[in-house]
Every structure is written in structure tokens, then in C-alpha cells.
Design a protein around this motif. Structure first.
Motif, PDB file in Angstrom:
ATOM      1  N   VAL A 223      58.759   5.980 -34.184  1.00 10.27           N
ATOM      2  CA  VAL A 223      59.898   4.721 -34.603  1.00 10.27           C
ATOM      3  C   VAL A 223      59.762   4.332 -35.987  1.00 10.27           C
ATOM      4  CG1 VAL A 223      60.309   2.504 -33.931  1.00 10.27           C
ATOM      5  CG2 VAL A 223      60.058   4.205 -32.210  1.00 10.27           C
ATOM      6  N   ALA A 224      58.410   4.312 -36.355  1.00  8.51           N
ATOM      7  CA  ALA A 224      58.074   3.695 -37.905  1.00  8.51           C
ATOM      8  C   ALA A 224      58.712   4.422 -38.697  1.00  8.51           C
ATOM      9  CB  ALA A 224      56.646   3.667 -37.792  1.00  8.51           C
ATOM     10  N   GLN A 225      58.415   6.027 -38.608  1.00  6.21           N
ATOM     11  CA  GLN A 225      58.955   7.035 -39.595  1.00  6.21           C
ATOM     12  C   GLN A 225      60.324   6.973 -39.558  1.00  6.21           C
ATOM     13  OE1 GLN A 225      57.086  10.818 -38.409  1.00  6.21           O
ATOM     14  NE2 GLN A 225      54.942  10.170 -39.566  1.00  6.21           N
ATOM     15  N   THR A 226      60.851   6.886 -38.558  1.00  2.00           N
ATOM     16  CA  THR A 226      62.297   6.740 -38.423  1.00  2.00           C
ATOM     17  C   THR A 226      62.997   5.591 -39.036  1.00  2.00           C
ATOM     18  OG1 THR A 226      62.518   8.049 -36.150  1.00  2.00           O
ATOM     19  CG2 THR A 226      64.435   6.661 -36.794  1.00  2.00           C
ATOM     20  N   ARG A 227      62.157   4.463 -39.020  1.00  2.00           N
ATOM     21  CA  ARG A 227      62.659   3.446 -39.666  1.00  2.00           C
ATOM     22  C   ARG A 227      62.600   3.455 -41.142  1.00  2.00           C
ATOM     23  NH1 ARG A 227      59.641  -1.551 -35.861  1.00  2.00           N
ATOM     24  NH2 ARG A 227      61.221  -1.354 -34.373  1.00  2.00           N
ATOM     25  N   LEU A 228      61.409   4.057 -41.490  1.00  2.00           N
ATOM     26  CA  LEU A 228      61.336   4.173 -43.119  1.00  2.00           C
ATOM     27  C   LEU A 228      62.278   5.328 -43.418  1.00  2.00           C
ATOM     28  CD1 LEU A 228      57.292   4.541 -43.354  1.00  2.00           C
ATOM     29  CD2 LEU A 228      58.896   2.652 -44.638  1.00  2.00           C
ATOM     30  N   GLU A 229      62.517   6.226 -42.887  1.00  8.86           N
ATOM     31  CA  GLU A 229      63.575   7.126 -43.320  1.00  8.86           C
ATOM     32  C   GLU A 229      65.002   6.460 -43.388  1.00  8.86           C
ATOM     33  OE1 GLU A 229      66.651  10.180 -43.402  1.00  8.86           O
ATOM     34  OE2 GLU A 229      66.056   8.876 -41.339  1.00  8.86           O
TER      35      GLU A 229
ATOM     36  N   ILE B 207      58.476  -6.620 -47.736  1.00  9.99           N
ATOM     37  CA  ILE B 207      57.389  -6.701 -46.802  1.00  9.99           C
ATOM     38  C   ILE B 207      57.752  -5.808 -45.697  1.00  9.99           C
ATOM     39  CG2 ILE B 207      56.288  -8.312 -45.172  1.00  9.99           C
ATOM     40  CD1 ILE B 207      56.845 -10.692 -47.202  1.00  9.99           C
ATOM     41  N   PRO B 208      59.090  -5.597 -45.152  1.00 10.87           N
ATOM     42  CA  PRO B 208      59.205  -5.075 -44.050  1.00 10.87           C
ATOM     43  C   PRO B 208      58.847  -3.290 -44.385  1.00 10.87           C
ATOM     44  CG  PRO B 208      60.948  -6.288 -43.929  1.00 10.87           C
ATOM     45  CD  PRO B 208      60.312  -6.571 -45.273  1.00 10.87           C
ATOM     46  N   GLN B 209      59.224  -3.084 -45.611  1.00 13.60           N
ATOM     47  CA  GLN B 209      58.589  -1.680 -46.202  1.00 13.60           C
ATOM     48  C   GLN B 209      57.226  -1.460 -46.183  1.00 13.60           C
ATOM     49  OE1 GLN B 209      60.983   0.641 -46.876  1.00 13.60           O
ATOM     50  NE2 GLN B 209      59.493   2.088 -47.521  1.00 13.60           N
ATOM     51  N   PHE B 210      56.446  -2.459 -46.713  1.00 14.09           N
ATOM     52  CA  PHE B 210      55.174  -2.457 -46.679  1.00 14.09           C
ATOM     53  C   PHE B 210      54.577  -2.363 -45.135  1.00 14.09           C
ATOM     54  CE2 PHE B 210      55.325  -4.183 -51.089  1.00 14.09           C
ATOM     55  CZ  PHE B 210      54.497  -3.408 -51.712  1.00 14.09           C
TER      56      PHE B 210
ATOM     57  N   VAL C  29      52.774   3.092 -40.224  1.00 14.93           N
ATOM     58  CA  VAL C  29      52.730   4.623 -40.090  1.00 14.93           C
ATOM     59  C   VAL C  29      51.210   5.315 -40.391  1.00 14.93           C
ATOM     60  CG1 VAL C  29      53.457   6.942 -41.249  1.00 14.93           C
ATOM     61  CG2 VAL C  29      55.192   5.304 -40.722  1.00 14.93           C
ATOM     62  N   PHE C  30      50.653   4.709 -41.452  1.00 13.96           N
ATOM     63  CA  PHE C  30      49.257   5.050 -41.714  1.00 13.96           C
ATOM     64  C   PHE C  30      48.559   4.771 -40.849  1.00 13.96           C
ATOM     65  CE2 PHE C  30      50.799   5.316 -46.384  1.00 13.96           C
ATOM     66  CZ  PHE C  30      50.479   6.541 -46.531  1.00 13.96           C
ATOM     67  N   THR C  31      48.531   3.314 -40.199  1.00 13.21           N
ATOM     68  CA  THR C  31      47.617   3.084 -38.983  1.00 13.21           C
ATOM     69  C   THR C  31      47.895   4.014 -37.922  1.00 13.21           C
ATOM     70  OG1 THR C  31      47.985   0.643 -39.938  1.00 13.21           O
ATOM     71  CG2 THR C  31      47.131   1.138 -37.707  1.00 13.21           C
ATOM     72  N   ILE C  32      49.069   4.270 -37.485  1.00 10.09           N
ATOM     73  CA  ILE C  32      49.176   5.083 -36.362  1.00 10.09           C
ATOM     74  C   ILE C  32      48.691   6.513 -36.490  1.00 10.09           C
ATOM     75  CG2 ILE C  32      50.964   6.133 -34.959  1.00 10.09           C
ATOM     76  CD1 ILE C  32      52.522   3.472 -35.073  1.00 10.09           C
ATOM     77  N   ASP C  33      48.920   7.166 -37.864  1.00  9.34           N
ATOM     78  CA  ASP C  33      48.498   8.143 -38.045  1.00  9.34           C
ATOM     79  C   ASP C  33      46.984   8.482 -38.261  1.00  9.34           C
ATOM     80  OD1 ASP C  33      49.154  11.161 -38.987  1.00  9.34           O
ATOM     81  OD2 ASP C  33      47.895  10.571 -40.908  1.00  9.34           O
TER      82      ASP C  33
END
Length: 487
Positions: free
Chosen positions: A393-399, A413-416, A422-426
Motif C-alpha cells: 500500500v505504501a509503495q503503491t501510494r508513493l508510486e 508531509i504525506p510524502q515524507f 515504507v522504510f519502517t515496514i521494510d
């Protein structure tokens, strides 16, 4: 020179002969062919010879006649014509007749006197010899009676000693049988101990250890072999002593048999009387000396046999006492070693059972830990799988936000937040995967530990089975100290 009318060979030529008694003719043939019977003590007393009569008749009556006889010529008579010769010599004078009668009376009286003396001496001699014979016979009878008493004494001594020797020999044979029985009985526990050693060689792994049980079993085998050797050597000594006892027994029996024979013969001789039927002459038997001993050596022979038997009995008693002590010591040593070995078995079985229980506890805990680790791995896998969707979901949102036009591509801020998410989940996924690998490694270790525990449990179970089997075999020990003493 010859006389007229005579010849030198004429019967009247010569000394004057007495016509009262004929002169005895002594020839060597008669003396050699006839031997008189002489009474004891009268061998040289010739009372039967008629020379006494000749000596009596030849004695002169007075001194005148002796003188006349000396003066007369002894060889030849005076010369007489042949015609009157026979008539002159056929006549005697009255003086010659009276003298011949007187000589006859005196000779008869002398002969009767000598015969009377001889009869009295013969009666006295017969009485003395009869008394001597009875006295000698009584002394001989008393000697035979004393001899019978001596034989009875030694017979009783020999019989008593023979009975004691036979009793001692039977007791010694019983001791020998007990030793042999005890040695045979010791073979069974020896085989049990050896079988226990062979069975314990089937232990596996770390349990193949030189423990106290094995040490006691080796000591027990050595002790049983040593005890068997001691008992067999003692049985061999007893066998040698039994041979000595049999020799002494044969000597006593032979001596006793000889005493019985001698007693029978002497008793038969003692009961012989002058009126017995079995008496006879045995000429020359008194000159035969077939004796081989004297009373001292005769008594010493039986005494030596008895002493030899007594020494044999004393040695037998010592051997029996040694047998009793040996059986008692051997039974105590064997029983003590058997008890020590059983105690070592019991302790070893208890240690093995305790170790097995601990291993089973550890195995149970390991299995529980394996179960929990597997659950943890399953949860970690589920957690990792659960993090994949938020990451997507996070990667899809960023993409998706990368497709904003122009200036709208703002690092807001949403981008951050999305980048941080993504980093946290990874990072979370990496951490969970790392923990999953650790959990899997731990599971492998637990499984390996489980396998080792199960192997140790099988080893302990095998050792426990072997030791319990040995204990079951040793519960039937064939002899106890009391049984070995009465074996």
C-alpha cells in the motif's frame, strides 16, 4: 716147652675158670647193635649187667684164700695123666661147695639190696619228675593264659583304635565331599558373574564405562576362582590323608586278624589236657625255632600300628578343622563380595534410572520448546506475511504520487510519511525475517538436541535393561554361607 700128654690149645690149659657163672662175652657187634633205654639222670648206671654178680662171686672170702690164690700158678695145672684127667676135674670139694653157696647168698643179697635201692630211687625219681612235669605244665598253662590276656588286651586296643579310625575316615570323607560340593557350587555364581561381564559388554556409547559394578564383577570372578582353587587343593590334601588312613586301617585290620588267629591257636593250646584227643608226638618240634619276634617287639609292633593310626587321626582332625575354617571363610568372602557386587548393581541401576528420568524430563522440555519454537516461527511467518500488504500500500501510494504533474510533485508531509512508512515496514520485515531465521536455527538445534536425548535415552534404557537382567540372574545365588557349611 710143652707138658707131657697135653696140647697148648686144650680147654683146660689156661687160667682157672669159675663154673658157677659163665663169663660174659663182650663183642663189638652186640654193643653196637643194642642200645639201652636210659631214664633221665641214670644214663651211666648199668644196673642190669651181670658183672656185679661176677664181681661179688670173685671176691675172696678171707685173706688166707687170697694168699693161696696168689701163690697158685694161674696159667697151667700140674701135669696129669690123660686117663685120670676128667675124673679129677669133675669133682669139687665140700669147701668149694659151701663157698659157692655163700657167694651165691651174698650175691643175691647184694642184688636185692641194689634192686631195693633202685626201686626206691625210681619211685622217688618218678614222683619228682611227675611233680616237675605237672609244675612245668601248670607254668606253661599260666603262661598261655597270660599270653591270652595280653592278646585280648591288644585286640581290644586295636579294635577300639580301628573303630575310631573308621569314624574319623568317614568324617574326613564327608569333609572332602563338602569341599567338592562347595567347589562345584561356586562354579554356578562364577558363571553368573562371567555372564554379567559378557552382557555388560553390550552396553553402548558413553555407558560402556569401567564403573564400580565392573570392578566388583572382576573381583568376584577372581575371588571365586581363588576359592575354588583353595578348596580343590585342600580336597587333594584330604585325598592323600585318606590314603594314609587306609594304610593305617589295613595295618590295624591285618594285625587284628593275626591277633585273632593267634588267640584261637593259643586258646586251643590252652584248653589241651592230658586226656584230650588231639594230642600226639611231634618229634623234633622243640628244635624248630620259627619265631620272628620277642614279646617286646611283638608289643611294639601293635603299639606302632596304634600310634600310626593315632597320628593319622590327629592329622585328619586338623584337616577337618581346616576344612571347616576354609568353608566358613570362603563362604563369608564369597557372600560379602556377592553382596558388594549386588549393592554396586543397585546403585548403578539407580543412577542409570535417575539419569534416564532426567533425560526424559529434558526431552519433554525440549519437545515443549520445539513446539513453542514452531509456533513462534509460524507466528513470525504470519507477521511477515501480514506486513507485505501495508508495504504494498505504501509503495503503491508513493508510486501513484510520482505521477503528479509539474509543481504538484511536492515533497510534502504525506510524502515524507509514505517514505518513512515504507522504510519502517521494510525494516520491520528484515527484522522479522532475521528473527525467523534465528527461530528456525533454534528449532534445528532443538531437534538435534531431541535426537541426542532420544539416543541417550535408548542407551540408558539398554544399560538399565542389561543391569536389571544381571540382577535378575543374581537373585538366584546358588549357595549362602549356611548352605555351603552344610553342603
Amino acid at each position: 716147652m710143652e707138658f707131657l700128654g697135653t696140647t697148648q690149645t686144650a680147654s683146660y690149659c689156661g687160667p682157672k675158670k669159675s663154673y658157677l657163672f659163665p663169663e660174659p662175652v663182650s663183642t663189638s657187634t652186640t654193643q653196637d647193635s643194642y642200645q639201652s633205654y636210659y631214664l633221665p639222670g641214670y644214663r651211666y648206671l648199668n644196673t642190669w649187667r651181670p658183672s656185679l654178680f661176677y664181681r661179688v662171686s670173685a671176691v675172696p672170702t678171707n685173706s688166707d684164700e687170697q694168699g693161696n690164690m696168689r701163690n697158685c700158678a694161674p696159667l697151667r695145672p700140674p701135669t696129669i695123666l690123660p686117663s685120670v684127667r676128667s675124673a679129677l676135674y669133675a669133682r669139687y670139694s665140700p669147701r668149694d661147695w659151701y663157698r659157692a653157696n655163700t657167694v651165691q647168698y651174698k650175691g643175691s643179697e647184694s642184688c636185692r639190696h641194689w634192686a631195693g635201692r633202685l626201686n626206691e630211687d625210681s619211685l622217688r625219681l618218678m614222683q619228682d619228675k611227675d611233680q616237675l612235669t605237672h609244675q612245668t605244665q601248670d607254668n606253661t598253662g599260666r603262661s598261655l593264659g597270660q599270653r591270652l590276656s595280653d592278646i585280648d588286651f591288644w585286640r581290644s586296643e586295636l579294635t577300639y583304635e580301628l573303630e575310631r579310625l573308621l569314624t574319623e575316615t568317614r568324617a574326613l570323607e564327608t569333609s572332602k565331599r563338602r569341599l567338592e560340593c562347595a567347589a562345584d557350587e561356586a562354579q554356578r555364581p562364577l558363571k553368573v558373574a562371567l555372564e554379567c561381564l559378557y552382557n555388560r559388554e553390550k552396553r553402548m556409547g558413553i555407558d560402556l564405562v569401567h564403573d564400580d559394578v565392573e570392578k566388583n564383577l572382576i573381583q568376584e570372578v577372581d575371588l571365586f576362582k581363588s576359592c575354588q582353587e583353595r578348596m580343590r587343593k585342600l580336597a587333594g590334601r584330604i585325598d592323600q590323608q585318606l590314603c594314609i588312613n587306609r594304610d593305617a586301617q589295613h595295618a590295624l585290620e591285618r594285625d587284628l586278624s593275626d591277633k585273632n588267629s593267634a588267640h584261637f591257636i593259643d586258646e586251643k593250646c590252652y584248653n589241651l589236657r592230658n586226656t584230650s584227643d588231639g594230642i600226639s608226638y611231634y618229634h623234633g618240634v622243640e628244635k624248630i625255632d620259627g619265631t620272628v619276634s620277642v614279646p617286646e617287639t611283638w608289643a611294639k609292633f601293635s603299639d606302632d600300628n596304634i600310634r600310626h593310626s593315632q597320628n593319622a587321626r590327629a592329622n585328619s582332625m586338623k584337616l577337618r578343622e581346616e576344612t571347616e575354617n576354609t568353608l566358613e571363610n570362603v563362604s563369608e568372602e564369597m557372600w560379602k563380595q556377592f553382596t558388594d557386587t549386588n549393592l554396586a548393581f543397585t546403585n548403578r541401576i539407580a543412577e542409570t534410572a535417575d539419569t534416564k528420568n532426567k533425560l526424559q524430563t529434558h526431552l519433554a522440555k525440549t519437545l515443549q520448546e520445539i513446539f513453542q519454537t514452531e509456533n513462534t516461527i509460524m507466528l513470525l511467518e504470519r507477521a511477515i506475511m501480514a506486513k507485505e500488504c501495508p508495504l504494498k500500500v505504501a509503495q503503491t501510494r508513493l508510486e501513484g504520487r510520482t505521477r503528479r504533474p509539474n509543481v504538484e510533485l511536492c515533497r510534502d508531509i504525506p510524502q515524507f510519511k509514505l517514505v518513512n512508512e515504507v522504510f519502517t515496514i521494510d525494516d520491520t520485515l528484515q527484522t522479522l525475517k532475521l528473527r525467523l531465521r534465528e527461530a528456525q536455527d533454534t528449532l534445528q538445534l532443538l531437534v538435534l538436541n531431541k535426537a541426542r536425548l532420544e539416543h541417550d535415552l535408548s542407551v540408558k534404557a539398554n544399560s538399565l535393561f542389561i543391569d536389571k537382567k544381571c540382577m535378575d540372574m543374581r537373585k538366584t545365588f546358588p549357595s549362602t554361607p549356611r548352605d555351603m557349611n552344610i553342603c
